[in-house]
Design an enzyme around this catalytic site. Structure first.
Site, PDB file in Angstrom:
ATOM      1  CD  GLU B  55      19.577   6.779   9.098  1.00  0.00           C
ATOM      2  OE1 GLU B  55      19.488   7.769   9.855  1.00  0.00           O
ATOM      3  OE2 GLU B  55      19.988   6.856   7.930  1.00  0.00           O
ATOM      4  CB  CYS B  83      25.396   9.261   6.237  1.00  0.00           C
ATOM      5  SG  CYS B  83      25.546   8.969   8.023  1.00  0.00           S
TER       6      CYS B  83
END
Lengths: 143, 143
Positions: B55, B83
């Site tokens: 990401e 996360c």
């Protein structure tokens, strides 16, 4: 000589470099065995990249210096309390110690009930006045 | 044609590329107006860098493509729930939509009570079985 204030002054100098570029003035250094192995300042505007916080750059840079991704026996000195993103990165890095200048009640990780790695020691309030007034002066000038 | 499954398959393909490099197999794509503007997979081992999640790389890459740091009108498709670090980065990016394959109960942002930007729509469970079995198979093979 190698006190927390000594290294926080270097982080403040990095924040000054950000200020000169009209970036939000946040700076940091990462220290291992009293040696500065990474220094960085916020570059989100210059790089057009929300991920270019001082801490993110310093973590990448320190890992590059060490040749390994874990920052064991390393201390981060940062002028402002890390945000959620940077606290997550610090947590993955397993860094030994994080020394914070000014608190960031709104966007900092502490009030979000986030913790760093269990092994990470956290110290707040080192040169708090200098660190906090640099940020406050910047945002006042922007209004 | 341009369904959530269509783009999640591309994210899964990215995860396959990570798997081939023996990285934790997580992949993502960022889409704007049905065009893929960034694709990335986890490279933390290859780059020796805890910040090199799929990401993070895709956010930087998409902003570079757009010439601006905010990912408005963009959708991230990611095989595993982001996360804390990646959710913080997504939050700063003000991305419009995040589509998640498998949940990550332990390390994902949702169970940490974190939220993304108020404008960000979150969808979970797209191709959940394929996304989750890729991760599970990887960790089983490592034991």
């Amino acid at each position: 000589m190698f006190t927390d204030e000594y290294f926080m002054k270097m982080a403040l100098q990095e924040a000054e470099f950000a200020l000169e570029k009209e970036e939000v003035p946040i700076g940091c250094v990462i220290v291992s065995n009293n040696q500065v192995i990474a220094r960085a300042h916020n570059l989100t505007e210059a790089l057009n990249d929300v991920t270019a916080h001082a801490e993110m750059q310093a973590i990448t840079s320190a890992a590059n210096f060490l040749g390994g991704k874990y920052l064991k026996n390393c201390t981060l000195y940062v002028t402002l309390e890390p945000c959620v993103m940077c606290s997550g990165a610090l947590s993955w890095s397993q860094i030994s110690k994080v020394v914070i200048g000014a608190r960031d009640e709104q966007r900092g990780f502490i009030n979000k009930q986030l913790s760093l790695h269990p092994k990470t020691e956290i110290i707040t309030g080192v040169m708090e006045h200098e660190c906090s007034s640099m940020i406050k002066t910047f945002f006042k000038s922007k209004r």
